[in-house]
Design a protein around this motif. Sequence first.
Motif, short mmCIF file in Angstrom:
data_model
loop_
_atom_site.label_atom_id
_atom_site.label_comp_id
_atom_site.label_asym_id
_atom_site.label_seq_id
_atom_site.Cartn_x
_atom_site.Cartn_y
_atom_site.Cartn_z
N ASN A 294 6.62 -13.52 13.89
CA ASN A 294 7.19 -12.84 15.05
C ASN A 294 8.57 -13.39 15.40
OD1 ASN A 294 4.96 -11.18 15.39
ND2 ASN A 294 3.89 -12.68 16.65
N PHE A 295 8.80 -14.64 15.01
CA PHE A 295 10.08 -15.29 15.31
C PHE A 295 10.67 -15.81 14.00
CE2 PHE A 295 7.30 -15.63 18.95
CZ PHE A 295 8.09 -15.16 19.98
N GLY A 296 11.97 -15.69 13.85
CA GLY A 296 12.61 -16.14 12.63
C GLY A 296 12.93 -14.97 11.72
N THR A 297 13.42 -15.28 10.53
CA THR A 297 13.89 -14.26 9.60
C THR A 297 13.11 -14.24 8.29
OG1 THR A 297 15.56 -15.78 8.71
CG2 THR A 297 16.22 -14.35 10.55
N ALA A 298 12.05 -15.02 8.16
CA ALA A 298 11.28 -15.05 6.91
C ALA A 298 10.68 -13.67 6.65
CB ALA A 298 10.18 -16.10 7.00
N LYS A 299 10.87 -13.16 5.44
CA LYS A 299 10.36 -11.83 5.12
C LYS A 299 10.06 -11.71 3.63
CE LYS A 299 14.92 -9.74 4.35
NZ LYS A 299 15.86 -8.65 4.75
N LEU A 300 9.26 -10.72 3.30
CA LEU A 300 8.99 -10.32 1.93
C LEU A 300 9.31 -8.84 1.81
CD1 LEU A 300 5.56 -12.01 1.15
CD2 LEU A 300 7.75 -12.62 0.17
N TRP A 301 9.56 -8.39 0.58
CA TRP A 301 9.77 -6.97 0.37
C TRP A 301 8.78 -6.52 -0.72
CZ3 TRP A 301 14.24 -4.46 2.67
CH2 TRP A 301 14.24 -3.07 2.50
N PRO A 302 7.54 -6.24 -0.33
CA PRO A 302 6.52 -5.88 -1.32
C PRO A 302 6.60 -4.41 -1.72
CG PRO A 302 5.56 -6.02 0.87
CD PRO A 302 7.01 -6.34 1.03
N ILE A 303 6.13 -4.11 -2.90
CA ILE A 303 5.94 -2.73 -3.37
C ILE A 303 4.44 -2.50 -3.45
CG2 ILE A 303 6.31 -1.09 -5.24
CD1 ILE A 303 8.83 -2.56 -5.96
N TYR A 304 3.98 -1.44 -2.80
CA TYR A 304 2.55 -1.12 -2.75
C TYR A 304 2.25 0.13 -3.56
CZ TYR A 304 2.53 -4.24 1.32
OH TYR A 304 2.66 -5.31 2.16
N LEU A 305 1.00 0.24 -3.98
CA LEU A 305 0.56 1.41 -4.73
C LEU A 305 -0.79 1.86 -4.21
CD1 LEU A 305 0.76 2.04 -8.52
CD2 LEU A 305 -1.44 2.24 -7.40
N LEU A 306 -0.91 3.16 -4.00
CA LEU A 306 -2.19 3.77 -3.65
C LEU A 306 -2.49 4.87 -4.66
CD1 LEU A 306 -1.05 3.75 -0.09
CD2 LEU A 306 -3.45 3.23 -0.44
N PHE A 307 -3.76 5.18 -4.83
CA PHE A 307 -4.17 6.20 -5.79
C PHE A 307 -4.39 7.52 -5.07
CE2 PHE A 307 -4.98 2.37 -8.13
CZ PHE A 307 -4.71 2.71 -9.45
N GLY A 308 -3.66 8.55 -5.52
CA GLY A 308 -3.83 9.88 -4.95
C GLY A 308 -5.15 10.51 -5.33
N ASN A 309 -5.89 9.89 -6.24
CA ASN A 309 -7.22 10.40 -6.60
C ASN A 309 -8.22 10.21 -5.47
OD1 ASN A 309 -5.78 9.17 -9.08
ND2 ASN A 309 -7.16 10.67 -9.99
N ALA A 310 -7.93 9.30 -4.56
CA ALA A 310 -8.81 9.05 -3.42
C ALA A 310 -8.31 9.80 -2.20
CB ALA A 310 -8.90 7.55 -3.12
N SER A 311 -9.23 10.24 -1.37
CA SER A 311 -8.87 10.97 -0.17
C SER A 311 -8.03 10.10 0.76
CB SER A 311 -10.13 11.43 0.56
OG SER A 311 -9.83 11.87 1.87
N LYS A 312 -7.17 10.72 1.53
CA LYS A 312 -6.36 9.97 2.50
C LYS A 312 -7.24 9.27 3.52
CE LYS A 312 -5.44 14.19 5.25
NZ LYS A 312 -5.80 15.22 4.26
N TYR A 313 -8.44 9.79 3.74
CA TYR A 313 -9.36 9.14 4.67
C TYR A 313 -9.94 7.86 4.06
CZ TYR A 313 -8.93 13.66 6.93
OH TYR A 313 -8.42 14.80 7.52
N ILE A 314 -10.05 7.82 2.74
CA ILE A 314 -10.48 6.60 2.05
C ILE A 314 -9.32 5.60 2.02
CG2 ILE A 314 -11.26 5.64 -0.14
CD1 ILE A 314 -13.41 7.19 1.31
N CYS A 315 -8.12 6.09 1.69
CA CYS A 315 -6.95 5.21 1.61
C CYS A 315 -6.63 4.58 2.96
CB CYS A 315 -5.74 6.00 1.12
SG CYS A 315 -5.86 6.54 -0.60
N GLY A 316 -7.04 5.24 4.04
CA GLY A 316 -6.76 4.72 5.37
C GLY A 316 -7.72 3.66 5.85
N GLN A 317 -8.70 3.28 5.01
CA GLN A 317 -9.67 2.26 5.40
C GLN A 317 -9.28 0.93 4.73
OE1 GLN A 317 -13.87 3.43 5.19
NE2 GLN A 317 -13.24 5.58 5.02
N PRO A 318 -8.74 -0.02 5.48
CA PRO A 318 -8.22 -1.25 4.87
C PRO A 318 -9.28 -2.10 4.18
CG PRO A 318 -8.27 -1.42 7.27
CD PRO A 318 -8.56 0.01 6.94
N ASN A 319 -10.54 -1.97 4.60
CA ASN A 319 -11.58 -2.82 4.00
C ASN A 319 -12.03 -2.35 2.63
OD1 ASN A 319 -12.72 -0.54 5.18
ND2 ASN A 319 -14.70 -1.51 5.51
N LEU A 320 -11.53 -1.21 2.15
CA LEU A 320 -11.92 -0.70 0.83
C LEU A 320 -10.98 -1.18 -0.27
CD1 LEU A 320 -13.03 2.98 1.57
CD2 LEU A 320 -14.45 0.95 1.26
N GLY A 321 -9.90 -1.84 0.07
CA GLY A 321 -9.00 -2.37 -0.94
C GLY A 321 -8.27 -1.30 -1.73
#
Length: 238
Positions: free
Chosen positions: A174-201
Amino acid sequence: MNWKDSSVPPKSDAEVNCLIKDVLLDPKFKLEDLRGFSVARKNQRSNAVEKKSPFLDSFQTADINIEVPSGTKGIPPGTFSIPQLLYRKLTTVIQAAFASPLASHFHFSPFKLFHRSPHGEEERVFSEVYNSDIFIKEHDDVQRTPLPPDELDCKREKVVAALMVWSDSTHLTNFGTAKLWPIYLLFGNASKYICGQPNLGTCQHVAYIPSLPDSFQDFATSFCSKWGTQKQDIMTHC
Protein backbone atom coordinates in the motif's frame (compact mmCIF):
# COMPACT_ATOMS: atom_id res chain seq x y z
CA MET A 1 -3.89 -0.69 21.43
CA ASN A 2 -0.38 0.52 22.28
CA TRP A 3 0.97 -2.03 19.79
CA LYS A 4 -1.58 -0.87 17.19
CA ASP A 5 -0.46 2.76 17.41
CA SER A 6 3.27 2.09 17.74
CA SER A 7 4.00 1.51 14.03
CA VAL A 8 4.20 4.07 11.24
CA PRO A 9 1.65 4.08 9.75
CA PRO A 10 -0.39 2.62 12.63
CA LYS A 11 -2.13 -0.72 12.22
CA SER A 12 -5.70 -0.54 10.97
CA ASP A 13 -8.67 -1.68 13.07
CA ALA A 14 -9.18 -4.55 10.64
CA GLU A 15 -5.61 -5.80 11.16
CA VAL A 16 -5.99 -5.75 14.94
CA ASN A 17 -9.34 -7.57 14.77
CA CYS A 18 -7.74 -10.15 12.51
CA LEU A 19 -4.90 -10.71 15.00
CA ILE A 20 -7.35 -11.18 17.87
CA LYS A 21 -10.04 -13.25 16.18
CA ASP A 22 -8.07 -15.28 13.63
CA VAL A 23 -4.85 -15.84 15.59
CA LEU A 24 -4.96 -15.35 19.36
CA LEU A 25 -8.47 -16.78 19.82
CA ASP A 26 -7.94 -19.65 17.40
CA PRO A 27 -8.17 -23.03 19.23
CA LYS A 28 -4.86 -24.10 17.65
CA PHE A 29 -2.96 -21.07 18.94
CA LYS A 30 -0.42 -21.89 21.66
CA LEU A 31 1.77 -19.24 23.25
CA GLU A 32 4.48 -21.85 23.91
CA ASP A 33 4.97 -22.31 20.15
CA LEU A 34 6.41 -18.79 19.94
CA ARG A 35 9.36 -19.47 22.24
CA GLY A 36 12.56 -18.88 20.27
CA PHE A 37 10.58 -17.62 17.29
CA SER A 38 12.56 -15.75 14.61
CA VAL A 39 10.98 -14.11 11.58
CA ALA A 40 14.27 -14.29 9.66
CA ARG A 41 14.59 -18.04 10.29
CA LYS A 42 10.97 -18.67 9.27
CA ASN A 43 11.47 -16.68 6.08
CA GLN A 44 14.57 -18.72 5.22
CA ARG A 45 12.63 -21.96 5.70
CA SER A 46 9.75 -20.69 3.58
CA ASN A 47 12.13 -19.68 0.81
CA ALA A 48 13.78 -23.10 0.88
CA VAL A 49 10.39 -24.80 0.51
CA GLU A 50 9.37 -22.48 -2.34
CA LYS A 51 12.53 -23.30 -4.28
CA LYS A 52 11.49 -26.97 -4.27
CA SER A 53 7.99 -26.18 -5.51
CA PRO A 54 7.09 -27.89 -8.83
CA PHE A 55 5.25 -24.69 -9.76
CA LEU A 56 8.50 -22.72 -9.74
CA ASP A 57 10.27 -25.51 -11.62
CA SER A 58 8.09 -24.77 -14.64
CA PHE A 59 9.39 -21.18 -14.79
CA GLN A 60 12.39 -20.33 -16.94
CA THR A 61 14.48 -17.19 -17.38
CA ALA A 62 15.63 -15.50 -20.55
CA ASP A 63 17.39 -12.32 -21.56
CA ILE A 64 15.40 -10.38 -24.15
CA ASN A 65 16.35 -7.56 -26.50
CA ILE A 66 14.10 -4.52 -27.04
CA GLU A 67 14.33 -1.90 -29.73
CA VAL A 68 14.81 1.66 -28.49
CA PRO A 69 13.79 4.40 -30.96
CA SER A 70 16.63 6.73 -31.95
CA GLY A 71 14.40 9.77 -32.39
CA THR A 72 16.23 10.69 -35.60
CA LYS A 73 14.93 9.97 -39.09
CA GLY A 74 17.15 7.54 -40.97
CA ILE A 75 18.83 6.15 -37.84
CA PRO A 76 17.53 2.68 -36.95
CA PRO A 77 16.50 1.83 -33.39
CA GLY A 78 19.10 0.64 -30.94
CA THR A 79 19.06 -2.67 -29.12
CA PHE A 80 19.04 -2.91 -25.34
CA SER A 81 19.21 -6.21 -23.44
CA ILE A 82 16.83 -6.84 -20.52
CA PRO A 83 17.98 -9.63 -18.22
CA GLN A 84 15.96 -12.26 -16.36
CA LEU A 85 12.51 -12.33 -17.94
CA LEU A 86 10.69 -15.00 -15.91
CA TYR A 87 8.26 -17.05 -17.98
CA ARG A 88 6.51 -20.40 -18.44
CA LYS A 89 6.09 -22.11 -21.79
CA LEU A 90 2.49 -22.00 -22.99
CA THR A 91 2.59 -25.73 -23.75
CA THR A 92 3.59 -26.38 -20.13
CA VAL A 93 0.66 -24.29 -18.86
CA ILE A 94 -1.77 -26.05 -21.22
CA GLN A 95 -0.58 -29.52 -20.24
CA ALA A 96 -0.82 -28.69 -16.53
CA ALA A 97 -4.36 -27.31 -16.91
CA PHE A 98 -5.60 -30.24 -19.00
CA ALA A 99 -4.24 -32.68 -16.41
CA SER A 100 -5.79 -30.81 -13.46
CA PRO A 101 -9.32 -30.97 -12.00
CA LEU A 102 -9.95 -27.68 -13.78
CA ALA A 103 -10.25 -29.58 -17.08
CA SER A 104 -13.54 -31.12 -15.90
CA HIS A 105 -15.07 -27.63 -16.40
CA PHE A 106 -13.74 -27.21 -19.96
CA HIS A 107 -15.97 -27.09 -23.05
CA PHE A 108 -14.28 -28.75 -26.03
CA SER A 109 -17.24 -28.87 -28.43
CA PRO A 110 -18.43 -25.37 -29.35
CA PHE A 111 -22.07 -24.63 -30.07
CA LYS A 112 -24.45 -21.85 -30.99
CA LEU A 113 -26.79 -20.62 -28.28
CA PHE A 114 -30.26 -19.25 -29.01
CA HIS A 115 -33.02 -17.65 -26.98
CA ARG A 116 -36.65 -18.02 -27.97
CA SER A 117 -39.00 -15.28 -26.78
CA PRO A 118 -42.58 -15.99 -25.61
CA HIS A 119 -43.69 -14.76 -29.04
CA GLY A 120 -41.57 -17.37 -30.80
CA GLU A 121 -38.83 -15.00 -31.97
CA GLU A 122 -35.38 -16.63 -31.97
CA GLU A 123 -32.24 -14.63 -31.21
CA ARG A 124 -28.58 -15.66 -31.21
CA VAL A 125 -26.93 -15.30 -27.80
CA PHE A 126 -23.20 -14.75 -27.28
CA SER A 127 -22.25 -15.46 -23.68
CA GLU A 128 -18.99 -17.44 -23.73
CA VAL A 129 -15.90 -17.88 -25.90
CA TYR A 130 -17.00 -21.41 -26.81
CA ASN A 131 -20.26 -20.25 -28.39
CA SER A 132 -18.60 -17.57 -30.51
CA ASP A 133 -18.22 -17.79 -34.29
CA ILE A 134 -14.41 -17.73 -34.11
CA PHE A 135 -14.26 -20.68 -31.70
CA ILE A 136 -16.62 -22.68 -33.93
CA LYS A 137 -14.51 -21.86 -37.00
CA GLU A 138 -11.24 -22.79 -35.31
CA HIS A 139 -12.78 -26.04 -34.05
CA ASP A 140 -13.87 -26.96 -37.58
CA ASP A 141 -10.43 -26.07 -38.99
CA VAL A 142 -8.71 -28.27 -36.40
CA GLN A 143 -10.91 -31.24 -37.33
CA ARG A 144 -9.70 -30.94 -40.94
CA THR A 145 -6.04 -30.66 -39.97
CA PRO A 146 -4.00 -33.59 -41.41
CA LEU A 147 -2.59 -36.07 -38.94
CA PRO A 148 1.16 -36.05 -38.24
CA PRO A 149 3.10 -38.30 -40.68
CA ASP A 150 4.32 -40.49 -37.82
CA GLU A 151 0.81 -40.86 -36.30
CA LEU A 152 -1.50 -41.51 -39.24
CA ASP A 153 -3.55 -43.95 -37.15
CA CYS A 154 -4.06 -41.48 -34.27
CA LYS A 155 -7.58 -41.63 -32.82
CA ARG A 156 -7.20 -38.93 -30.20
CA GLU A 157 -9.78 -36.16 -30.10
CA LYS A 158 -8.83 -32.82 -31.67
CA VAL A 159 -9.79 -29.84 -29.54
CA VAL A 160 -9.09 -26.13 -29.29
CA ALA A 161 -7.45 -24.58 -26.23
CA ALA A 162 -8.71 -20.98 -26.10
CA LEU A 163 -6.08 -18.82 -24.39
CA MET A 164 -7.04 -15.43 -22.94
CA VAL A 165 -3.98 -13.39 -21.96
CA TRP A 166 -3.85 -10.09 -20.10
CA SER A 167 -1.42 -8.07 -18.03
CA ASP A 168 -1.34 -5.14 -15.66
CA SER A 169 1.12 -3.61 -13.24
CA THR A 170 0.59 -4.85 -9.68
CA HIS A 171 1.74 -2.88 -6.64
CA LEU A 172 2.98 -5.14 -3.86
CA THR A 173 2.39 -2.76 -0.95
CA ASN A 174 0.00 0.00 0.00
CA PHE A 175 2.99 2.27 0.57
CA GLY A 176 6.10 2.54 -1.56
CA THR A 177 6.81 1.78 -5.21
CA ALA A 178 7.55 -1.98 -5.19
CA LYS A 179 5.65 -3.61 -8.05
CA LEU A 180 5.51 -6.56 -10.41
CA TRP A 181 4.18 -6.71 -13.94
CA PRO A 182 2.73 -10.23 -14.31
CA ILE A 183 1.17 -11.75 -17.42
CA TYR A 184 -1.86 -13.93 -16.68
CA LEU A 185 -3.64 -16.55 -18.74
CA LEU A 186 -7.18 -17.88 -18.50
CA PHE A 187 -8.80 -20.61 -20.59
CA GLY A 188 -11.77 -19.59 -22.70
CA ASN A 189 -12.88 -23.24 -22.60
CA ALA A 190 -14.19 -22.60 -19.09
CA SER A 191 -17.26 -20.51 -18.39
CA LYS A 192 -16.72 -16.96 -17.17
CA TYR A 193 -18.55 -18.01 -14.02
CA ILE A 194 -15.88 -20.67 -13.42
CA CYS A 195 -13.02 -18.27 -14.25
CA GLY A 196 -14.46 -15.82 -11.73
CA GLN A 197 -13.98 -18.23 -8.82
CA PRO A 198 -10.47 -17.65 -7.40
CA ASN A 199 -10.40 -20.91 -5.43
CA LEU A 200 -10.53 -23.01 -8.64
CA GLY A 201 -7.09 -21.92 -9.83
CA THR A 202 -8.28 -20.89 -13.28
CA CYS A 203 -5.87 -17.95 -13.55
CA GLN A 204 -2.35 -19.02 -14.54
CA HIS A 205 0.84 -16.98 -14.21
CA VAL A 206 2.67 -17.04 -17.53
CA ALA A 207 5.43 -14.47 -17.03
CA TYR A 208 6.75 -11.63 -14.91
CA ILE A 209 8.03 -8.69 -16.92
CA PRO A 210 11.12 -7.18 -15.24
CA SER A 211 11.42 -3.44 -14.77
CA LEU A 212 13.87 -1.52 -16.92
CA PRO A 213 17.25 -1.53 -15.16
CA ASP A 214 18.87 1.72 -14.05
CA SER A 215 21.46 1.36 -16.82
CA PHE A 216 18.70 1.86 -19.41
CA GLN A 217 18.53 5.60 -18.79
CA ASP A 218 22.28 5.90 -19.33
CA PHE A 219 21.91 4.09 -22.65
CA ALA A 220 18.86 6.08 -23.74
CA THR A 221 20.42 9.43 -22.77
CA SER A 222 23.34 8.85 -25.13
CA PHE A 223 21.36 7.17 -27.92
CA CYS A 224 17.98 8.94 -28.18
CA SER A 225 18.30 12.41 -29.73
CA LYS A 226 14.95 13.48 -28.25
CA TRP A 227 15.48 12.00 -24.80
CA GLY A 228 15.41 15.40 -23.14
CA THR A 229 11.89 16.25 -24.37
CA GLN A 230 10.37 12.77 -24.84
CA LYS A 231 11.78 10.85 -21.89
CA GLN A 232 8.39 9.81 -20.47
CA ASP A 233 7.05 8.69 -23.86
CA ILE A 234 10.18 6.67 -24.63
CA MET A 235 10.15 5.03 -21.18
CA THR A 236 6.47 4.07 -21.63
CA HIS A 237 7.15 2.69 -25.11
CA CYS A 238 10.07 0.57 -23.94
